[in-house]
Design a protein around this motif. Structure first.
Motif, PDB file in Angstrom:
ATOM      1  N   LEU A  66       0.829  -1.205   0.000  1.00  0.00           N
ATOM      2  CA  LEU A  66       0.000   0.000   0.000  1.00  0.00           C
ATOM      3  C   LEU A  66       0.866   1.259   0.000  1.00  0.00           C
ATOM      4  N   GLU A  67       1.948   1.229   0.783  1.00  0.00           N
ATOM      5  CA  GLU A  67       2.859   2.366   0.823  1.00  0.00           C
ATOM      6  C   GLU A  67       3.462   2.615  -0.551  1.00  0.00           C
ATOM      7  N   GLY A  68       3.854   1.547  -1.227  1.00  0.00           N
ATOM      8  CA  GLY A  68       4.429   1.687  -2.564  1.00  0.00           C
ATOM      9  C   GLY A  68       3.435   2.258  -3.558  1.00  0.00           C
ATOM     10  N   ILE A  69       2.190   1.802  -3.501  1.00  0.00           N
ATOM     11  CA  ILE A  69       1.163   2.294  -4.411  1.00  0.00           C
ATOM     12  C   ILE A  69       0.954   3.790  -4.219  1.00  0.00           C
ATOM     13  N   HIS A  70       0.864   4.239  -2.962  1.00  0.00           N
ATOM     14  CA  HIS A  70       0.670   5.668  -2.691  1.00  0.00           C
ATOM     15  C   HIS A  70       1.920   6.470  -3.055  1.00  0.00           C
ATOM     16  N   LYS A  71       3.078   5.969  -2.677  1.00  0.00           N
ATOM     17  CA  LYS A  71       4.323   6.688  -2.942  1.00  0.00           C
ATOM     18  C   LYS A  71       4.541   6.907  -4.433  1.00  0.00           C
ATOM     19  N   LEU A  72       4.166   5.919  -5.232  1.00  0.00           N
ATOM     20  CA  LEU A  72       4.393   5.988  -6.679  1.00  0.00           C
ATOM     21  C   LEU A  72       3.197   6.576  -7.421  1.00  0.00           C
ATOM     22  N   GLY A  73       2.159   6.970  -6.690  1.00  0.00           N
ATOM     23  CA  GLY A  73       1.060   7.720  -7.307  1.00  0.00           C
ATOM     24  C   GLY A  73       0.055   6.892  -8.083  1.00  0.00           C
ATOM     25  N   PHE A  74      -0.234   5.682  -7.642  1.00  0.00           N
ATOM     26  CA  PHE A  74      -1.218   4.831  -8.308  1.00  0.00           C
ATOM     27  C   PHE A  74      -0.935   4.711  -9.817  1.00  0.00           C
ATOM     28  N   PRO A  75       0.249   4.249 -10.186  1.00  0.00           N
ATOM     29  CA  PRO A  75       0.565   4.140 -11.616  1.00  0.00           C
ATOM     30  C   PRO A  75      -0.186   2.999 -12.281  1.00  0.00           C
ATOM     31  N   ASP A  76      -0.237   3.031 -13.621  1.00  0.00           N
ATOM     32  CA  ASP A  76      -0.888   1.963 -14.380  1.00  0.00           C
ATOM     33  C   ASP A  76      -0.027   0.708 -14.436  1.00  0.00           C
ATOM     34  N   ILE A  77       1.228   0.820 -14.075  1.00  0.00           N
ATOM     35  CA  ILE A  77       2.165  -0.299 -14.126  1.00  0.00           C
ATOM     36  C   ILE A  77       1.747  -1.367 -13.113  1.00  0.00           C
ATOM     37  N   PRO A  78       1.786  -2.642 -13.494  1.00  0.00           N
ATOM     38  CA  PRO A  78       1.383  -3.712 -12.559  1.00  0.00           C
ATOM     39  C   PRO A  78       2.313  -3.809 -11.352  1.00  0.00           C
ATOM     40  N   PHE A  79       1.729  -4.258 -10.233  1.00  0.00           N
ATOM     41  CA  PHE A  79       2.462  -4.511  -8.998  1.00  0.00           C
ATOM     42  C   PHE A  79       2.464  -6.009  -8.715  1.00  0.00           C
ATOM     43  N   ILE A  80       3.502  -6.462  -8.028  1.00  0.00           N
ATOM     44  CA  ILE A  80       3.492  -7.790  -7.437  1.00  0.00           C
ATOM     45  C   ILE A  80       4.145  -7.698  -6.067  1.00  0.00           C
ATOM     46  N   GLY A  81       3.629  -8.451  -5.114  1.00  0.00           N
ATOM     47  CA  GLY A  81       4.151  -8.386  -3.760  1.00  0.00           C
ATOM     48  C   GLY A  81       4.893  -9.648  -3.367  1.00  0.00           C
TER      49      GLY A  81
END
Length: 268
Positions: free
Chosen positions: A55-70
């Motif tokens: 969640l911190e990464g998503i907010h820090k990076l500004g909700f980008p369109d790029i996929p995330f994996i944890g």
């Protein structure tokens, strides 16, 4: 040849930093370019830690369109797809395209104050509205422009399907399949007496209905807005509108992922 950049976000625990070091070496050996920042060429974002780190990464990076994996080095790890001992499998499956994207809806609060100023906050899990310093709140709530109730209690939580298994679940809210597009309004310690009448269970709303909130509070006690893990306090707030934003979050999922199996393994 295209630069295949993978951005890595991590918390600062020893196990996460060790996992990042190993992952960086393995990615470089597989032809990827690991980066600590979001690059123009970034094609995937890896978050190492628990759900909070993602969640911190998503907010820090500004909700980008790029996929995330944890990569889970935390506790529950509901969002996280893999563990540190699966790094080789992760790289192989990603390179060979053996994955799919899970699209998660976010939720947005549009906040206006008495000076005509407007602020926006976005959450992937939830938005919580409560009184400053744990003071109870009275909230005039409308749905689709129609007044519904004057809520009294500690506050309300507005959860996305993705966030239904988080704080919402702890409050007694229901688990919602993330393939549904809706928001869930869950009361926090509602007052239900002869003086105050409030809903005591969650309300599910479709995406085409907005939630309006007009707080009543003493000037010396503000309203606290929490989006996932971020807190904001307003002393002169006039109204809040909860809406669906344009932003979404894409999580990388492999062929073995199933939401309800994940629920069973983490909660039952």
């Amino acid at each position: 040849m295209k630069n295949r950049v993978i951005t890595i976000h991590t918390n600062d625990t020893n196990v996460s930093l060790k996992t990042k070091k190993v992952l960086t070496r393995k990615l470089e050996g597989s032809g990827f370019i690991p980066s600590d920042v979001l690059e123009k060429e970034t094609e995937l974002i890896v978050c190492i830690g628990g759900d909070g780190a993602l969640l911190e990464g998503i907010h820090k990076l500004g909700f980008p369109d790029i996929p995330f994996i944890g990569i889970n080095t935390g506790h529950l790890g509901f969002f996280q797809e893999i563990s540190p001992n699966q790094l080789d499998d992760f790289i192989f499956n990603y390179k060979t395209g053996k994955y799919r994207l899970q699209t998660l809806s976010a939720v947005k609060a549009v906040i206006k104050n008495e000076h005509g100023e407007s602020f926006e906050h976005i959450g992937l899990n939830e938005i919580v509205i409560r009184g400053e310093d744990s003071h109870p709140v009275h909230l005039n709530i409308s749905i689709g422009g129609s007044f519904i109730e004057r809520f009294s209690g500690d506050g309300i939580l507005v959860a996305t399907p993705a966030g239904s298994t988080a704080y919402n679940y702890s409050l007694g809210g229901c688990i919602v399949d993330p393939r549904l597009t809706l928001i869930q309004v869950t009361p926090i310690a509602p007052m239900n007496t002869t003086a105050y009448r409030s809903f005591t269970s969650s309300i599910l709303l479709p995406s085409d209905l907005s939630l309006g909130i007009i707080p009543e509070y003493m000037k010396k006690h503000g309203i606290k807005i929490t989006t996932d893990h971020l807190e904001y306090t307003y002393q002169d707030l006039s109204n809040i509108s909860i809406q669906f934003p344009d932003k979404i979050v894409n999580l990388l999922r492999f062929e073995t992922y199933d939401f309800w199996n994940k629920v069973k393994s983490k909660f039952l």
